[in-house]
Design a protein around this motif. Structure first.
Motif, PDB file in Angstrom:
ATOM      1  N   GLY A 316      42.387  25.397 -11.977  1.00 39.14           N
ATOM      2  CA  GLY A 316      41.392  25.871 -12.936  1.00 39.14           C
ATOM      3  C   GLY A 316      40.837  24.742 -13.787  1.00 39.14           C
ATOM      4  N   TYR A 317      41.728  23.851 -14.232  1.00 42.83           N
ATOM      5  CA  TYR A 317      41.282  22.723 -15.038  1.00 42.83           C
ATOM      6  C   TYR A 317      40.438  21.764 -14.203  1.00 42.83           C
ATOM      7  N   LEU A 318      40.853  21.531 -12.951  1.00 42.67           N
ATOM      8  CA  LEU A 318      40.072  20.650 -12.079  1.00 42.67           C
ATOM      9  C   LEU A 318      38.669  21.208 -11.855  1.00 42.67           C
ATOM     10  N   GLU A 319      38.571  22.512 -11.693  1.00 44.35           N
ATOM     11  CA  GLU A 319      37.257  23.126 -11.505  1.00 44.35           C
ATOM     12  C   GLU A 319      36.392  22.953 -12.751  1.00 44.35           C
ATOM     13  N   GLN A 320      36.996  23.099 -13.934  1.00 46.03           N
ATOM     14  CA  GLN A 320      36.248  22.932 -15.179  1.00 46.03           C
ATOM     15  C   GLN A 320      35.756  21.500 -15.336  1.00 46.03           C
ATOM     16  N   VAL A 321      36.596  20.525 -14.983  1.00 42.93           N
ATOM     17  CA  VAL A 321      36.187  19.118 -15.049  1.00 42.93           C
ATOM     18  C   VAL A 321      35.014  18.870 -14.108  1.00 42.93           C
ATOM     19  N   ALA A 322      35.082  19.397 -12.892  1.00 44.58           N
ATOM     20  CA  ALA A 322      33.997  19.212 -11.930  1.00 44.58           C
ATOM     21  C   ALA A 322      32.695  19.817 -12.457  1.00 44.58           C
ATOM     22  N   ILE A 323      32.777  20.993 -13.071  1.00 43.00           N
ATOM     23  CA  ILE A 323      31.578  21.637 -13.627  1.00 43.00           C
ATOM     24  C   ILE A 323      30.967  20.760 -14.713  1.00 43.00           C
ATOM     25  N   GLU A 324      31.809  20.229 -15.614  1.00 40.84           N
ATOM     26  CA  GLU A 324      31.298  19.362 -16.678  1.00 40.84           C
ATOM     27  C   GLU A 324      30.644  18.114 -16.098  1.00 40.84           C
ATOM     28  N   MET A 325      31.303  17.498 -15.117  1.00 40.43           N
ATOM     29  CA  MET A 325      30.740  16.293 -14.518  1.00 40.43           C
ATOM     30  C   MET A 325      29.424  16.589 -13.800  1.00 40.43           C
ATOM     31  N   ASN A 326      29.352  17.722 -13.128  1.00 38.51           N
ATOM     32  CA  ASN A 326      28.151  18.068 -12.373  1.00 38.51           C
ATOM     33  C   ASN A 326      27.000  18.510 -13.257  1.00 38.51           C
ATOM     34  N   ASN A 327      27.276  18.735 -14.521  1.00 38.76           N
ATOM     35  CA  ASN A 327      26.217  19.119 -15.460  1.00 38.76           C
ATOM     36  C   ASN A 327      25.958  18.040 -16.513  1.00 38.76           C
ATOM     37  N   ARG A 328      26.415  16.815 -16.264  1.00 40.25           N
ATOM     38  CA  ARG A 328      26.077  15.665 -17.096  1.00 40.25           C
ATOM     39  C   ARG A 328      24.757  15.063 -16.626  1.00 40.25           C
ATOM     40  N   PRO A 329      23.785  14.822 -17.507  1.00 44.00           N
ATOM     41  CA  PRO A 329      22.553  14.142 -17.093  1.00 44.00           C
ATOM     42  C   PRO A 329      22.872  12.727 -16.607  1.00 44.00           C
ATOM     43  N   ARG A 330      22.192  12.296 -15.535  1.00 45.08           N
ATOM     44  CA  ARG A 330      22.418  10.972 -14.971  1.00 45.08           C
ATOM     45  C   ARG A 330      21.124  10.155 -14.982  1.00 45.08           C
ATOM     46  N   LYS A 331      21.242   8.922 -15.385  1.00 44.93           N
ATOM     47  CA  LYS A 331      20.079   8.044 -15.459  1.00 44.93           C
ATOM     48  C   LYS A 331      19.418   7.882 -14.102  1.00 44.93           C
ATOM     49  N   ARG A 332      20.222   7.643 -13.050  1.00 45.96           N
ATOM     50  CA  ARG A 332      19.642   7.392 -11.726  1.00 45.96           C
ATOM     51  C   ARG A 332      18.969   8.628 -11.143  1.00 45.96           C
ATOM     52  N   LEU A 333      19.234   9.801 -11.740  1.00 41.63           N
ATOM     53  CA  LEU A 333      18.608  11.040 -11.290  1.00 41.63           C
ATOM     54  C   LEU A 333      17.438  11.438 -12.186  1.00 41.63           C
ATOM     55  N   GLY A 334      16.953  10.476 -12.980  1.00 41.20           N
ATOM     56  CA  GLY A 334      15.883  10.805 -13.923  1.00 41.20           C
ATOM     57  C   GLY A 334      16.360  11.755 -14.996  1.00 41.20           C
ATOM     58  N   TRP A 335      17.623  11.630 -15.365  1.00 38.50           N
ATOM     59  CA  TRP A 335      18.295  12.429 -16.395  1.00 38.50           C
ATOM     60  C   TRP A 335      18.461  13.896 -16.013  1.00 38.50           C
ATOM     61  N   ARG A 336      18.304  14.179 -14.723  1.00 38.99           N
ATOM     62  CA  ARG A 336      18.722  15.484 -14.236  1.00 38.99           C
ATOM     63  C   ARG A 336      20.221  15.451 -13.995  1.00 38.99           C
ATOM     64  N   THR A 337      20.804  16.614 -13.832  1.00 37.65           N
ATOM     65  CA  THR A 337      22.239  16.678 -13.551  1.00 37.65           C
ATOM     66  C   THR A 337      22.474  16.664 -12.034  1.00 37.65           C
ATOM     67  N   PRO A 338      23.661  16.294 -11.585  1.00 30.77           N
ATOM     68  CA  PRO A 338      23.953  16.365 -10.152  1.00 30.77           C
ATOM     69  C   PRO A 338      23.754  17.764  -9.580  1.00 30.77           C
ATOM     70  N   ALA A 339      24.146  18.791 -10.335  1.00 31.98           N
ATOM     71  CA  ALA A 339      23.989  20.161  -9.835  1.00 31.98           C
ATOM     72  C   ALA A 339      22.514  20.512  -9.665  1.00 31.98           C
ATOM     73  N   GLU A 340      21.678  20.130 -10.642  1.00 31.02           N
ATOM     74  CA  GLU A 340      20.241  20.398 -10.547  1.00 31.02           C
ATOM     75  C   GLU A 340      19.615  19.635  -9.382  1.00 31.02           C
ATOM     76  N   SER A 341      20.023  18.386  -9.230  1.00 33.28           N
ATOM     77  CA  SER A 341      19.461  17.561  -8.158  1.00 33.28           C
ATOM     78  C   SER A 341      19.850  18.096  -6.788  1.00 33.28           C
ATOM     79  N   LEU A 342      21.076  18.557  -6.664  1.00 34.81           N
ATOM     80  CA  LEU A 342      21.509  19.084  -5.379  1.00 34.81           C
ATOM     81  C   LEU A 342      20.762  20.364  -5.031  1.00 34.81           C
ATOM     82  N   ASP A 343      20.612  21.251  -5.994  1.00 35.75           N
ATOM     83  CA  ASP A 343      19.854  22.475  -5.748  1.00 35.75           C
ATOM     84  C   ASP A 343      18.412  22.162  -5.355  1.00 35.75           C
ATOM     85  N   GLN A 344      17.818  21.141  -5.993  1.00 36.14           N
ATOM     86  CA  GLN A 344      16.434  20.779  -5.681  1.00 36.14           C
ATOM     87  C   GLN A 344      16.324  20.222  -4.261  1.00 36.14           C
ATOM     88  N   LEU A 345      17.267  19.358  -3.883  1.00 35.24           N
ATOM     89  CA  LEU A 345      17.231  18.797  -2.540  1.00 35.24           C
ATOM     90  C   LEU A 345      17.404  19.878  -1.475  1.00 35.24           C
TER      91      LEU A 345
END
Length: 358
Positions: A316-345
């Protein structure tokens, strides 16, 4: 070691290179065939004669596909049929007496098997393979020969040592992984990060390397999955966790995986067969070849500090960490999150997939 069962003994009985094809061998054949490797390459990688691979593929390829599970099931069926037959040494008392006499003279099973045709050239009933002699001595339920005769063999062992057991170097580490496909053979399309579904993976280790968490990072977006490894991080545990995690993802996100050459990936052929991933391995001592994963592992130390017991963290904790990491804005993604970028792709490539924004 305890005596092995009939099936275990027969699965390691001699062929051109010392044993029969096993489930692991067949999964590696399926994996290499799916990569388009020739029979010669497969034979060299698996350690069998090319003729063995040719017969295996001809016998078990249906509709252009070779499936390891189907091939193994057919092999097991043939083995059971062979086991149902009376052992040759059990029904031929004259042959049995001759074999026992020669064993008492400390002749090896191989010497006996090859000498009998010379001593009885006109008697086809006086023929037996050396493997049949070994089986009769060692396998429970197939023992027509007296068990004390095993003591006359050069080894003097009462049970047979498996041929295919894992060998280790002097420092206790296992030999390099078998049949790896180098990162140099990875398709060029993986490099441009335009298509989702290409992953990099590794373990982050806890105190004393006694605990670990598996990390999988999607190259195009940085999307992270964490593998819960309760108890240990051995090859079977890692394989089970990876297969379970990949089963949660749409097939279009299961293209390739690049890992380092750690022993936790000993079962890479089984993982590839179960998940559909093409698995490649970075060169030894080259962590930069998995740059996305290495960078993410550094970020994860915010949650999982070095020199701590990582087994304390539940799924459960590992899943929560993954969710937080996947919803952090990233510079290389134009400040989108990994989750948003993956859904867009996924949307841009018209590939079905559940929303992954967590």
């Amino acid at each position: 070691m305890p005596p092995r069962t009939d099936r275990e003994q027969l699965s390691s009985s001699k062929t051109g290179h010392g044993r029969r094809l096993t489930q692991t061998d067949r999964e590696e054949i399926a994996y290499l065939k799916r990569l388009g490797k020739s029979m010669t390459v497969i034979a060299t990688a698996i350690g069998f004669d090319k003729s063995t691979i040719s017969r295996e593929l001809a016998r078990n390829t249906t509709g252009g596909q070779y499936r390891a599970t189907t091939a193994q099931a057919e092999s097991d069926k043939r083995t059971r049929a062979a086991q149902a037959k009376p052992a040759k040494l059990a029904v031929n008392s004259r042959l049995r007496a001759e074999v026992e006499r020669r064993l008492e003279l400390k002749q090896s099973p191989e010497q006996i098997a090859n000498r009998l045709p010379l001593d009885f050239p006109d008697d086809p009933e006086m023929r037996v393979s050396h493997e049949t002699i070994y089986t009769s001595l060692y396998v429970q339920g197939r023992g027509a020969l007296r068990k004390d005769l095993a003591g006359h063999l050069r080894t003097g062992r009462a049970v047979r040592k498996p041929r295919a057991q894992a060998r280790t170097r002097g420092d206790g580490r296992t030999h390099p992984l078998r049949n790896v496909v180098s990162i140099s053979e990875r398709p060029p399309c993986v490099e441009d990060r335009a298509v989702p579904g290409h992953w990099e993976g590794d373990l982050i280790m806890g105190a004393g390397n006694a605990s670990a968490i598996g990390t999988l990072v999607e190259r195009a977006t940085g999307f992270l999955c964490l593998l819960h490894l309760p108890g240990d991080h051995t090859a079977p545990t890692v394989a089970a966790a990876m297969c379970e995690q990949m089963a949660k993802l749409p097939e279009t996100l299961r293209l390739t995986l690049t890992w380092d050459r750690g022993s936790e990936m000993t079962n890479h052929a089984q993982i590839a067969s179960a998940t559909g991933l093409d698995i490649y391995f970075a060169d030894p001592g080259s962590p930069w070849q998995r740059g996305s994963n290495e960078n993410t592992n550094g970020l994860l130390r915010q949650y999982f500090p070095k020199s701590t017991d990582l087994s304390l963290w539940g799924p459960g904790y590992l899943e929560q960490v993954a969710i937080e990491m996947n919803n952090r804005p990233r510079k290389r993604l134009g400040w989108r999150t990994p989750a948003e970028s993956l859904d867009q792709l996924l949307s841009e490539h018209d590939k079905p997939g559940a929303a992954l924004t967590g």
